[in-house]
Each structure stands twice: as structure tokens, then as C-alpha cells.
Design a protein around this motif. Structure first.
Motif, PDB file in Angstrom:
ATOM      1  N   GLY A 160       0.776  -1.228   0.000  1.00  0.00           N
ATOM      2  CA  GLY A 160       0.000   0.000   0.000  1.00  0.00           C
ATOM      3  C   GLY A 160       0.805   1.274   0.000  1.00  0.00           C
ATOM      4  O   GLY A 160       0.234   2.368  -0.046  1.00  0.00           O
ATOM      5  N   ALA A 161       2.130   1.171   0.050  1.00  0.00           N
ATOM      6  CA  ALA A 161       2.982   2.361   0.047  1.00  0.00           C
ATOM      7  C   ALA A 161       3.512   2.605  -1.364  1.00  0.00           C
ATOM      8  O   ALA A 161       3.979   1.677  -2.024  1.00  0.00           O
ATOM      9  N   PHE A 162       3.428   3.843  -1.824  1.00  0.00           N
ATOM     10  CA  PHE A 162       3.894   4.159  -3.171  1.00  0.00           C
ATOM     11  C   PHE A 162       5.390   3.886  -3.297  1.00  0.00           C
ATOM     12  O   PHE A 162       6.179   4.268  -2.431  1.00  0.00           O
ATOM     13  N   SER A 163       5.771   3.212  -4.378  1.00  0.00           N
ATOM     14  CA  SER A 163       7.171   2.881  -4.605  1.00  0.00           C
ATOM     15  C   SER A 163       7.568   3.244  -6.031  1.00  0.00           C
ATOM     16  O   SER A 163       7.115   2.618  -6.990  1.00  0.00           O
ATOM     17  N   LEU A 164       8.405   4.274  -6.163  1.00  0.00           N
ATOM     18  CA  LEU A 164       8.911   4.653  -7.477  1.00  0.00           C
ATOM     19  C   LEU A 164       9.763   3.526  -8.054  1.00  0.00           C
ATOM     20  O   LEU A 164       9.745   3.287  -9.263  1.00  0.00           O
ATOM     21  N   ARG A 165      10.482   2.842  -7.194  1.00  0.00           N
ATOM     22  CA  ARG A 165      11.327   1.731  -7.642  1.00  0.00           C
ATOM     23  C   ARG A 165      10.467   0.641  -8.278  1.00  0.00           C
ATOM     24  O   ARG A 165      10.840   0.052  -9.307  1.00  0.00           O
ATOM     25  N   HIS A 166       9.300   0.376  -7.690  1.00  0.00           N
ATOM     26  CA  HIS A 166       8.381  -0.614  -8.251  1.00  0.00           C
ATOM     27  C   HIS A 166       7.920  -0.183  -9.643  1.00  0.00           C
ATOM     28  O   HIS A 166       7.861  -1.014 -10.566  1.00  0.00           O
ATOM     29  N   LEU A 167       7.616   1.089  -9.821  1.00  0.00           N
ATOM     30  CA  LEU A 167       7.176   1.580 -11.127  1.00  0.00           C
ATOM     31  C   LEU A 167       8.270   1.426 -12.180  1.00  0.00           C
ATOM     32  O   LEU A 167       7.992   1.181 -13.350  1.00  0.00           O
ATOM     33  N   ILE A 168       9.520   1.587 -11.773  1.00  0.00           N
ATOM     34  CA  ILE A 168      10.630   1.553 -12.721  1.00  0.00           C
ATOM     35  C   ILE A 168      11.074   0.132 -13.038  1.00  0.00           C
ATOM     36  O   ILE A 168      11.382  -0.192 -14.190  1.00  0.00           O
ATOM     37  N   THR A 169      11.104  -0.730 -12.023  1.00  0.00           N
ATOM     38  CA  THR A 169      11.699  -2.059 -12.203  1.00  0.00           C
ATOM     39  C   THR A 169      10.710  -3.135 -12.632  1.00  0.00           C
ATOM     40  O   THR A 169      11.101  -4.131 -13.242  1.00  0.00           O
ATOM     41  N   ASP A 170       9.424  -2.967 -12.312  1.00  0.00           N
ATOM     42  CA  ASP A 170       8.423  -3.966 -12.674  1.00  0.00           C
ATOM     43  C   ASP A 170       7.860  -3.653 -14.057  1.00  0.00           C
ATOM     44  O   ASP A 170       7.301  -2.574 -14.282  1.00  0.00           O
ATOM     45  N   THR A 171       8.011  -4.581 -14.998  1.00  0.00           N
ATOM     46  CA  THR A 171       7.600  -4.331 -16.379  1.00  0.00           C
ATOM     47  C   THR A 171       6.122  -4.001 -16.486  1.00  0.00           C
ATOM     48  O   THR A 171       5.729  -3.071 -17.199  1.00  0.00           O
ATOM     49  N   ASP A 172       5.300  -4.758 -15.797  1.00  0.00           N
ATOM     50  CA  ASP A 172       3.866  -4.516 -15.862  1.00  0.00           C
ATOM     51  C   ASP A 172       3.506  -3.147 -15.290  1.00  0.00           C
ATOM     52  O   ASP A 172       2.739  -2.390 -15.884  1.00  0.00           O
ATOM     53  N   ALA A 173       4.076  -2.824 -14.119  1.00  0.00           N
ATOM     54  CA  ALA A 173       3.801  -1.524 -13.501  1.00  0.00           C
ATOM     55  C   ALA A 173       4.333  -0.391 -14.366  1.00  0.00           C
ATOM     56  O   ALA A 173       3.677   0.647 -14.521  1.00  0.00           O
ATOM     57  N   ARG A 174       5.496  -0.585 -14.954  1.00  0.00           N
ATOM     58  CA  ARG A 174       6.112   0.464 -15.771  1.00  0.00           C
ATOM     59  C   ARG A 174       5.273   0.785 -17.004  1.00  0.00           C
ATOM     60  O   ARG A 174       5.034   1.953 -17.318  1.00  0.00           O
ATOM     61  N   THR A 175       4.810  -0.249 -17.702  1.00  0.00           N
ATOM     62  CA  THR A 175       4.010  -0.004 -18.908  1.00  0.00           C
ATOM     63  C   THR A 175       2.625   0.519 -18.566  1.00  0.00           C
ATOM     64  O   THR A 175       2.079   1.372 -19.271  1.00  0.00           O
ATOM     65  N   SER A 176       2.051   0.013 -17.462  1.00  0.00           N
ATOM     66  CA  SER A 176       0.740   0.508 -17.034  1.00  0.00           C
ATOM     67  C   SER A 176       0.831   1.973 -16.629  1.00  0.00           C
ATOM     68  O   SER A 176      -0.027   2.794 -16.973  1.00  0.00           O
ATOM     69  N   ALA A 177       1.907   2.314 -15.899  1.00  0.00           N
ATOM     70  CA  ALA A 177       2.119   3.714 -15.510  1.00  0.00           C
ATOM     71  C   ALA A 177       2.380   4.582 -16.732  1.00  0.00           C
ATOM     72  O   ALA A 177       2.024   5.767 -16.749  1.00  0.00           O
ATOM     73  N   GLY A 178       2.990   4.001 -17.765  1.00  0.00           N
ATOM     74  CA  GLY A 178       3.214   4.755 -19.000  1.00  0.00           C
ATOM     75  C   GLY A 178       1.916   5.216 -19.630  1.00  0.00           C
ATOM     76  O   GLY A 178       1.821   6.328 -20.157  1.00  0.00           O
ATOM     77  N   VAL A 179       0.898   4.360 -19.566  1.00  0.00           N
ATOM     78  CA  VAL A 179      -0.421   4.720 -20.091  1.00  0.00           C
ATOM     79  C   VAL A 179      -0.986   5.911 -19.321  1.00  0.00           C
ATOM     80  O   VAL A 179      -1.401   6.925 -19.905  1.00  0.00           O
TER      81      VAL A 179
END
Length: 240
Positions: A160-179
Motif C-alpha cells: 500500500g505504500a507508493f514505490s517509485l522503484r516498483h514503477l521503474i523495475t516492474d515491467t507490468d507496472a512500468r508499462t501501465s504507468a506509462g499509459v
């Protein structure tokens, strides 16, 4: 605009708590138009791409005198594309938090439709406030909505805590965040560009029009980038 579905590479996560916090549950839909179906993904992607590309062409048209009507028409088509994405998602998914988030984007896209119609020369001559405030308010609502979606993606599977590292390193999170981030940046570019347009002046040696147009071009490109991420997710990663 866009979705918050998260997957591991090559297979879907089935943790109920994860799906509820991130996406909610699938709404009752026809078997042939399930979110995992090709038809659903195709319509979803095409509507988003239509929105971004027509915003680019609509802004470029304003660089040339006499193309105001064409520009407004292209903006209206693009806004309807964005609205179609939001309506499709709202009718497909449930879960109170997600649906409230999607509803915000839907309201913003509806204001974009109003704003686009407001830039038709005949409407603008009657009242320029329709077009100007349609885009200012619509951009603010979309910008906030997309920022919330991006935050939720970064806070998923991280206790539940926001993680910039998760957005950058996780492929699914990174592409979803890109949208979502693409749409977020696009909206804020139109917000600040339209605010500057409202302040003026639009003619003379101190005209802000060129700055406004290039800010709108940047925003349109960000919207289109978001749609490119969505296409990649749907047709390369094969996820929602």
C-alpha cells in the motif's frame, strides 16, 4: 483513460485482494466482449490512439490561418475517442474506488468534448468561455484522475505504500504507468497552455500563441505516447 490491470510476465495474478485494490472485478459483460477478448482490446486501443493523433493534427492545423473549423472538428473527434475509452472502462469494471477514478476521467473527457465544440468559430464568437473553460476544467480533472491512477499502480503489491522503484523495475507496472502518466502529462500541458491562451495576448509582438500551440503539441504527443503504451500492453504483452 487507460487501465490499472497488473500481471506478471506471461501469466495473470489471481490474488483477489490484489485485483480488488488495483482493478476491481469484471462487470457482467457479453462473452464476446470480455476485457480479455481481442474485440474489447482493439476498440479500447483504437479509441485512445484516435484521441491522441487527432489532438496532434488538430493542434498542427492551428499553425495555419483559416483552419480553425478543421482543428475544432479534429479536437471533437479526439475528445470523443477519449470519452469512448472511459465509458468502455466504466461499463466493464466495478469496485468503488476504481469506478470513482474512472468516473473522474469520464467527466474530464466530457468537458473536453464541450471545450472542443466551443472552439468552432461560430461557437467561439458567441462565447469563447465555452472552449476555454471546457479545456481548463477538463484538463484539471483528467490530470488529477490520471495522477491518482499512477499512484495506485505504484502502491500495488508494495503493502500500500507508493514505490517509485516498483514503477521503474516492474515491467507490468512500468508499462501501465506509462499509459496513465502519458495522459496525465498531456492533460496538464493542455491545462497550462489553455490558461496561457486565456490570458493572452494572442496577437502582436507580445503574442503568446506560439507558446500555447507548442504546449498543446507537447500535450497531444504525451496523450499519443500513453496510447502507444496501451497498444504495447494489449497486443505485445497481451494484458489488459
Amino acid at each position: 483513460m487507460g487501465l490499472l490491470r497488473s500481471h506478471d510476465a506471461g501469466h495473470e495474478r489471481h490474488d483477489p485482494e490484489h485485483l480488488e485494490s488495483l482493478l476491481g472485478e469484471y462487470h457482467d459483460v457479453h462473452k464476446g466482449f470480455h476485457p480479455e477478448s481481442r474485440a474489447w482490446k482493439l476498440l479500447h486501443a483504437l479509441a485512445f490512439v484516435l484521441g491522441g493523433t487527432t489532438f496532434i493534427s488538430g493542434t498542427v492545423a492551428l499553425f495555419f490561418p483559416g483552419y480553425d473549423t478543421l482543428s475544432a472538428l479534429l479536437y471533437t473527434i479526439g475528445s470523443c475517442g477519449f470519452l469512448s475509452v472511459d465509458v468502455q472502462e466504466f461499463l466493464t469494471f466495478e469496485g468503488a474506488v476504481l469506478r470513482a477514478n474512472i468516473a473522474m476521467s469520464l467527466v474530464g473527457s466530457s468537458l473536453y468534448v464541450v471545450g472542443s465544440v466551443g472552439f468552432f468559430p461560430s461557437v467561439f464568437a458567441w462565447s469563447p468561455l465555452i472552449g476555454i473553460w471546457g479545456f481548463i476544467l477538463g484538463s484539471a480533472v483528467i490530470g488529477i484522475s490520471q495522477a491518482i491512477k499512477t499512484y495506485r499502480i505504484g502502491a500495488t503489491n508494495t503493502d500500500g505504500a507508493f514505490s517509485l522503484r516498483h514503477l521503474i523495475t516492474d515491467t507490468d507496472a512500468r508499462t501501465s504507468a506509462g499509459v496513465e502518466t502519458g495522459a496525465c502529462l498531456g492533460a496538464w500541458c493542455f491545462f497550462f497552455g489553455t490558461c496561457l491562451f486565456n490570458r493572452g495576448p494572442l496577437e502582436g509582438p507580445d503574442s503568446v500563441m506560439q507558446t500555447v500551440l507548442w504546449t498543446w503539441v507537447a500535450g497531444s504527443c504525451f496523450f499519443t505516447l500513453g496510447s502507444a503504451f496501451l497498444c504495447y500492453r494489449h497486443f505485445v504483452m497481451r494484458v489488459v
